[in-house]
Structure formats: C-alpha cells, structure tokens
Design an enzyme around this catalytic site. Structure first.
Site, PDB file in Angstrom:
ATOM      1  N   CYS A   1       1.217  -0.952   0.046  1.00 32.41           N
ATOM      2  CA  CYS A   1      -0.303  -0.089  -0.555  1.00 32.41           C
ATOM      3  C   CYS A   1       0.871   1.078  -0.207  1.00 32.41           C
ATOM      4  O   CYS A   1       0.401   2.074  -0.329  1.00 32.41           O
ATOM      5  CB  CYS A   1      -1.299  -0.048   1.350  1.00 32.41           C
TER       6      CYS A   1
ATOM      7  N   HIS B   1      -3.601   6.515   1.730  1.00 30.66           N
ATOM      8  CA  HIS B   1      -4.342   5.098   1.369  1.00 30.66           C
ATOM      9  C   HIS B   1      -5.660   4.724   1.946  1.00 30.66           C
ATOM     10  O   HIS B   1      -5.705   5.072   3.086  1.00 30.66           O
ATOM     11  CB  HIS B   1      -2.890   3.890   1.949  1.00 30.66           C
TER      12      HIS B   1
ATOM     13  N   ASN C   1     -10.977  -0.850  -1.479  1.00 32.68           N
ATOM     14  CA  ASN C   1      -8.914  -0.514  -0.832  1.00 32.68           C
ATOM     15  C   ASN C   1      -8.249  -1.224  -1.951  1.00 32.68           C
ATOM     16  O   ASN C   1      -8.447  -3.015  -1.864  1.00 32.68           O
ATOM     17  CB  ASN C   1      -8.969  -1.988   0.186  1.00 32.68           C
TER      18      ASN C   1
END
Length: 334
Positions: free
Chosen positions: A122, A259, A290
């Site tokens: 990420c 993020h 996500n």
C-alpha cells in the site's frame, strides 16, 4: 585515474498528470456477506465501504495499468519518446519475473525506457513517486511514469472475515517530470518488520508447492486490530513529520490523500492531524474499496474529478501497509 562523468538534472520535479482505471464490476456488500456470515450494515460500520470495484476475470492488473497510463501520458502532453522510466508498484503481478513494468512499457510504446516493479504494497505508489523524483532531479531520467496497479480479487478468499471484503481492483498512474519549482516535497518513509505478519498471505509458494492438496492457494489475511492501531497512531506521527520536513502547516494543504485502507482510519487520521475544514479529504474507499498500491493515485484522481479547483494546491499523500512499510510526501496537485 580519469574522472567519471556524473549526470545532473533539474533542481525540481512535479507530477505533470494523472490517469486512472477502475475495475469494470461494481460489487455491493450484499454480494459478499453470505460466505463471511455478515451483513451490509456490519461492513459499512467497520469500513465505510458501500461497494468496491473489481475487474472481470479476463482483465489483469497489467491491463488496468496500461489503461491508467495511457490517460496520464495523454494528459501530460509529452511525446512518448520523452518518457524514459517506468515504475509499477504492485503485489498483483502474475509472474515472479519478468516485471509488470517491462511489459507495460512495451505495450505503451515506451521501449527502451528503464522499467522495474516495486513490492511495497500500500506504500508502493508513494515509494514510486519518491524514486521518480530522484531519477528526474539526478538527470538519470527525463520523465518517469509511475503506476500503482492491483487486481487483489485474484488473492481473495471469499470466506475470510479479516480483509476479503475490503479488497478491490484498479490502477492509478502519474507522469513525473522537471519543474521550475518544488512540486514534490521530501519523502518520509520506513518500515516496521517486527509486525511483518500483520498483513500477509496464508502461505508461501514453497509451502503451496510442497503440500499439494493440503495447502490452499495463498490469499491475503490481516490482523485488523494491530493494523488499525499502527495506522492511526504511528502513521499520524509520520504525517506530521512529513509536514514539518516540507516546511508547511496543515492549514497550507488543499487536500489530504491517505491510503484508502478503511474509512475509520481515514477519519481518525484527520482528527489526529487536526485538519481544518478547508482541507479536502479523499474518501473514495466508499465506492472503490481498498486497492493497495493503486489506492493513493485512485483517491487523488477521484477527488480531482469531483473538485478540479484543487489542482495547483498542495496535498499530503501517505501510504502504509503490508511489511509493515510506509511512505508520505507533500505534492503539488496536478
């Protein structure tokens, strides 16, 4: 001994343009709740996600990467011959080698650009921008294409309650090039390997190979509480350190692009940083989900689509996840 020649480049760099590609399928919570014995309400309360975008079986992470990159290149106004570096941040490459970046460079007509992948989950996109900034300012590259691309639906166990309902597919791409002013601030990055297994796959390929029929195909898992505490408390410190390193205050920001791990983390982040109401906060996890390395550029792209007047302002971007690795920088919004 003769003196070696060392290249030098422009004093500054910035993000010239941005592009995005999202999975073609819209997957609402109700489509996923059966195997995890859950509900739409439970997922919304815990994550803020209403739906996530995933790609059809025939679409790979490389296809999403190329689509996003095509858009970014077109918007940059550059000739393809002027782009001599390609960096892809991903954990979704279907081959251990060669890199996804080398194939993307070929498909985009960027040969013989240097091309390599980053495995920083990420935080990967932020790592890529940091490297592109350094490559441009050192004179090694003229312009660098940075892509975050993921097809996480390939490594999802639909019965897993820890992370499966979070994950999505997409790609975000930017072109980094020279600038007459600072467009990318100092990168604050690092890792905490003590928590290496907080976000992990269920088995290694070696374990999968050596135990046929016993060990299942590796899929993602996470220790939710460990990740939440680390993200909220430790990453808020990193965000504050990044603002200080960049010489700005929270009130100087036009946007905050964290993020998109979980809406609760995003909201707690904003609270910890005491962001004023004037700062736009990216929250596209609600409809995108996500997407790991693609998360930050996709969130920035979505915010710009909604609020184009933010272009030219400053945004604090931060990525954090498996490893545990993290990276943050303040950028001028393209």
């Amino acid at each position: 001994m003769p003196a070696l020649v060392q290249p030098s480049g422009p004093a500054h760099s910035r993000i010239l343009s941005i592009g995005a590609a999202r999975g073609d399928l819209e997957i609402p919570n109700d489509d996923l709740v059966g195997p995890i014995d859950s509900s739409d309400e439970w997922i919304r309360q815990r994550t803020g996600i209403v739906q996530r975008r995933r790609a059809s079986r025939s679409i790979g992470a490389i296809d999403l990467a190329v689509e996003a990159a095509e858009s970014a290149i077109k918007k940059s106004g550059l000739d393809r011959a002027e782009i001599d570096g390609v960096i892809i941040a991903t954990i979704s490459n279907v081959a251990v080698t060669p890199s996804m970046a080398s194939l993307a460079a070929h498909r985009l007509g960027l040969t013989p650009a240097a091309a390599f992948d980053i495995s920083a989950a990420c935080a990967g996109y932020v790592y890529g921008v940091a490297q592109a900034d350094a490559l441009v300012r050192s004179g090694i590259c003229r312009n660098v294409l940075v892509i975050g691309a993921e097809k996480l639906s390939d490594i999802v166990d639909p019965t897993d309650r820890s992370i499966s309902f979070l994950l999505a597919d997409g790609a975000g791409a930017v072109v980094v090039g020279p600038s007459d002013h600072t467009g990318i601030g100092p990168t604050v990055w690092g890792s905490d390997g003590e928590k290496w297994d907080a976000i992990r796959v269920t088995s290694t390929f070696e374990e999968y190979r050596n135990n046929p029929g016993v060990v299942a195909w590796p899929t993602l898992r996470q220790d939710g509480q460990t990740v939440f505490r680390w993200a909220v408390w430790e990453m808020a410190k990193v965000a504050r350190e990044t603002l200080e390193a960049s010489g700005i205050e929270a009130a100087d920001l036009a946007a905050f692009i964290p993020h998109q791990a979980n809406m609760r983390i995003v909201d707690e982040f904003a609270k910890q940083l005491k962001l004023p109401d004037s700062v736009a906060i990216a929250r596209d996890i609600e409809t995108q989900g996500n997407t790991s390395a693609a998360s930050v550029p996709l969130a920035l792209h979505a915010l710009l689509e909604e609020r184009p007047e933010l272009s030219g302002g400053l945004a604090l971007t931060i990525g954090f996840g498996a490893g545990l690795v993290y990276g943050a920088q303040v950028i001028e919004i393209p």
